[in-house]
Design a protein around this motif. Structure first.
Motif, PDB file in Angstrom:
ATOM      1  N   ALA A  11       0.832  -1.205   0.000  1.00  0.00           N
ATOM      2  CA  ALA A  11       0.000   0.000   0.000  1.00  0.00           C
ATOM      3  C   ALA A  11       0.869   1.258   0.000  1.00  0.00           C
ATOM      4  CB  ALA A  11      -0.930  -0.008   1.204  1.00  0.00           C
ATOM      5  N   THR A  12       1.909   1.265   0.817  1.00  0.00           N
ATOM      6  CA  THR A  12       2.814   2.411   0.862  1.00  0.00           C
ATOM      7  C   THR A  12       3.599   2.522  -0.443  1.00  0.00           C
ATOM      8  OG1 THR A  12       3.005   2.048   3.233  1.00  0.00           O
ATOM      9  CG2 THR A  12       4.608   3.507   2.238  1.00  0.00           C
ATOM     10  N   THR A  13       3.993   1.394  -0.993  1.00  0.00           N
ATOM     11  CA  THR A  13       4.719   1.402  -2.268  1.00  0.00           C
ATOM     12  C   THR A  13       3.839   1.959  -3.381  1.00  0.00           C
ATOM     13  OG1 THR A  13       5.999  -0.503  -1.546  1.00  0.00           O
ATOM     14  CG2 THR A  13       6.007  -0.036  -3.889  1.00  0.00           C
ATOM     15  N   LEU A  14       2.560   1.594  -3.390  1.00  0.00           N
ATOM     16  CA  LEU A  14       1.653   2.103  -4.425  1.00  0.00           C
ATOM     17  C   LEU A  14       1.434   3.604  -4.271  1.00  0.00           C
ATOM     18  CD1 LEU A  14      -0.964  -0.782  -4.674  1.00  0.00           C
ATOM     19  CD2 LEU A  14       0.892  -0.234  -6.255  1.00  0.00           C
ATOM     20  N   ARG A  15       1.359   4.092  -3.025  1.00  0.00           N
ATOM     21  CA  ARG A  15       1.246   5.544  -2.824  1.00  0.00           C
ATOM     22  C   ARG A  15       2.506   6.252  -3.343  1.00  0.00           C
ATOM     23  NH1 ARG A  15      -1.162   3.942   2.032  1.00  0.00           N
ATOM     24  NH2 ARG A  15       0.745   4.324   3.221  1.00  0.00           N
ATOM     25  N   MET A  16       3.666   5.660  -3.085  1.00  0.00           N
ATOM     26  CA  MET A  16       4.912   6.231  -3.588  1.00  0.00           C
ATOM     27  C   MET A  16       4.902   6.207  -5.123  1.00  0.00           C
ATOM     28  SD  MET A  16       8.854   5.086  -2.933  1.00  0.00           S
ATOM     29  CE  MET A  16       8.766   3.632  -3.964  1.00  0.00           C
ATOM     30  N   ALA A  17       4.410   5.127  -5.712  1.00  0.00           N
ATOM     31  CA  ALA A  17       4.345   5.037  -7.175  1.00  0.00           C
ATOM     32  C   ALA A  17       3.405   6.089  -7.745  1.00  0.00           C
ATOM     33  CB  ALA A  17       3.898   3.631  -7.593  1.00  0.00           C
ATOM     34  N   ASP A  18       2.319   6.385  -7.047  1.00  0.00           N
ATOM     35  CA  ASP A  18       1.412   7.445  -7.508  1.00  0.00           C
ATOM     36  C   ASP A  18       2.112   8.806  -7.505  1.00  0.00           C
ATOM     37  OD1 ASP A  18      -0.682   5.672  -7.923  1.00  0.00           O
ATOM     38  OD2 ASP A  18      -1.538   5.991  -5.917  1.00  0.00           O
ATOM     39  N   ARG A  19       2.905   9.059  -6.466  1.00  0.00           N
ATOM     40  CA  ARG A  19       3.660  10.320  -6.419  1.00  0.00           C
ATOM     41  C   ARG A  19       4.713  10.356  -7.529  1.00  0.00           C
ATOM     42  NH1 ARG A  19       3.642   9.073  -0.918  1.00  0.00           N
ATOM     43  NH2 ARG A  19       5.869   8.583  -0.989  1.00  0.00           N
ATOM     44  N   MET A  20       5.346   9.224  -7.778  1.00  0.00           N
ATOM     45  CA  MET A  20       6.341   9.159  -8.851  1.00  0.00           C
ATOM     46  C   MET A  20       5.676   9.398 -10.209  1.00  0.00           C
ATOM     47  SD  MET A  20       8.568   5.947  -7.452  1.00  0.00           S
ATOM     48  CE  MET A  20       9.664   5.831  -8.854  1.00  0.00           C
ATOM     49  N   HIS A  21       4.485   8.848 -10.392  1.00  0.00           N
ATOM     50  CA  HIS A  21       3.755   9.040 -11.644  1.00  0.00           C
ATOM     51  C   HIS A  21       3.422  10.516 -11.841  1.00  0.00           C
ATOM     52  CE1 HIS A  21       0.039   9.027 -14.155  1.00  0.00           C
ATOM     53  NE2 HIS A  21       0.865   8.323 -14.921  1.00  0.00           N
ATOM     54  N   SER A  22       2.963  11.153 -10.767  1.00  0.00           N
ATOM     55  CA  SER A  22       2.682  12.593 -10.857  1.00  0.00           C
ATOM     56  C   SER A  22       3.934  13.373 -11.212  1.00  0.00           C
ATOM     57  CB  SER A  22       2.117  13.104  -9.526  1.00  0.00           C
ATOM     58  OG  SER A  22       0.886  12.504  -9.253  1.00  0.00           O
ATOM     59  N   GLY A  23       5.065  12.981 -10.633  1.00  0.00           N
ATOM     60  CA  GLY A  23       6.328  13.631 -10.955  1.00  0.00           C
ATOM     61  C   GLY A  23       6.723  13.429 -12.409  1.00  0.00           C
ATOM     62  N   PRO A  38       5.185   8.155 -18.608  1.00  0.00           N
ATOM     63  CA  PRO A  38       4.180   8.091 -17.550  1.00  0.00           C
ATOM     64  C   PRO A  38       3.157   6.972 -17.777  1.00  0.00           C
ATOM     65  CG  PRO A  38       4.576  10.367 -18.144  1.00  0.00           C
ATOM     66  CD  PRO A  38       5.331   9.514 -19.131  1.00  0.00           C
ATOM     67  N   ALA A  39       2.795   6.748 -19.030  1.00  0.00           N
ATOM     68  CA  ALA A  39       1.808   5.704 -19.330  1.00  0.00           C
ATOM     69  C   ALA A  39       2.350   4.309 -19.010  1.00  0.00           C
ATOM     70  CB  ALA A  39       1.396   5.785 -20.794  1.00  0.00           C
ATOM     71  N   SER A  40       3.603   4.043 -19.385  1.00  0.00           N
ATOM     72  CA  SER A  40       4.162   2.716 -19.111  1.00  0.00           C
ATOM     73  C   SER A  40       4.403   2.530 -17.609  1.00  0.00           C
ATOM     74  CB  SER A  40       5.449   2.490 -19.897  1.00  0.00           C
ATOM     75  OG  SER A  40       6.433   3.431 -19.541  1.00  0.00           O
ATOM     76  N   PHE A  41       4.777   3.611 -16.907  1.00  0.00           N
ATOM     77  CA  PHE A  41       4.948   3.517 -15.455  1.00  0.00           C
ATOM     78  C   PHE A  41       3.621   3.223 -14.783  1.00  0.00           C
ATOM     79  CE2 PHE A  41       5.249   5.170 -11.172  1.00  0.00           C
ATOM     80  CZ  PHE A  41       6.425   4.586 -10.734  1.00  0.00           C
ATOM     81  N   LYS A  42       2.564   3.924 -15.215  1.00  0.00           N
ATOM     82  CA  LYS A  42       1.228   3.693 -14.630  1.00  0.00           C
ATOM     83  C   LYS A  42       0.761   2.272 -14.918  1.00  0.00           C
ATOM     84  CE  LYS A  42      -3.173   5.715 -13.716  1.00  0.00           C
ATOM     85  NZ  LYS A  42      -3.390   4.825 -12.607  1.00  0.00           N
ATOM     86  N   ALA A  43       1.076   1.745 -16.096  1.00  0.00           N
ATOM     87  CA  ALA A  43       0.688   0.368 -16.424  1.00  0.00           C
ATOM     88  C   ALA A  43       1.376  -0.622 -15.481  1.00  0.00           C
ATOM     89  CB  ALA A  43       1.037   0.058 -17.872  1.00  0.00           C
ATOM     90  N   LEU A  44       2.650  -0.388 -15.186  1.00  0.00           N
ATOM     91  CA  LEU A  44       3.360  -1.263 -14.240  1.00  0.00           C
ATOM     92  C   LEU A  44       2.779  -1.145 -12.840  1.00  0.00           C
ATOM     93  CD1 LEU A  44       7.033  -0.702 -15.387  1.00  0.00           C
ATOM     94  CD2 LEU A  44       5.690  -2.795 -15.623  1.00  0.00           C
ATOM     95  N   ARG A  45       2.444   0.071 -12.420  1.00  0.00           N
ATOM     96  CA  ARG A  45       1.847   0.287 -11.102  1.00  0.00           C
ATOM     97  C   ARG A  45       0.502  -0.417 -11.006  1.00  0.00           C
ATOM     98  NH1 ARG A  45      -2.416   1.384  -8.392  1.00  0.00           N
ATOM     99  NH2 ARG A  45      -2.348   2.828  -6.696  1.00  0.00           N
TER     100      ARG A  45
END
Length: 90
Positions: A11-23, A38-45
């Motif tokens: 859960a914490t990792t996914l929140r961090m991934a959301d912040r990374m995606h926004s960045g 950003p699209a490929s990162f979001k797909a991995l998340r």
């Protein structure tokens, strides 16, 4: 230097991934981050979140099956105790 450990739970990792995606969306192009869109990162998340959901569902189904097995084993044990008592007195 400040410590920046990788989170230990998903859960914490996914929140961090959301912040990374926004960045990536806001700064990726200006910083020259071209290795990961950003699209490929979001797909991995999203794939990680979906895999966790599938795992959680399977674990829940497995626990439900074991709960039913435990009840059946307890009933069989009670029957065997009664059958043993009958055979001992016979």
């Amino acid at each position: 230097m400040k410590r920046n450990p990788i989170p230990r739970n998903l859960a914490t990792t996914l929140r961090m991934a959301d912040r990374m995606h926004s960045g990536l969306l806001s700064l990726g192009e200006s910083l020259g981050i071209t290795q990961m869109t950003p699209a490929s990162f979001k797909a991995l998340r999203d794939a990680a979140a979906n895999a966790d959901a599938i795992y959680s569902t399977a674990r829940s189904v497995r626990q439900t099956a074991f709960d039913g097995t435990d009840a059946a084993q307890a009933a069989a044990a009670r029957w065997l105790v009664k059958a043993r008592a009958v055979l001992i007195t016979w």
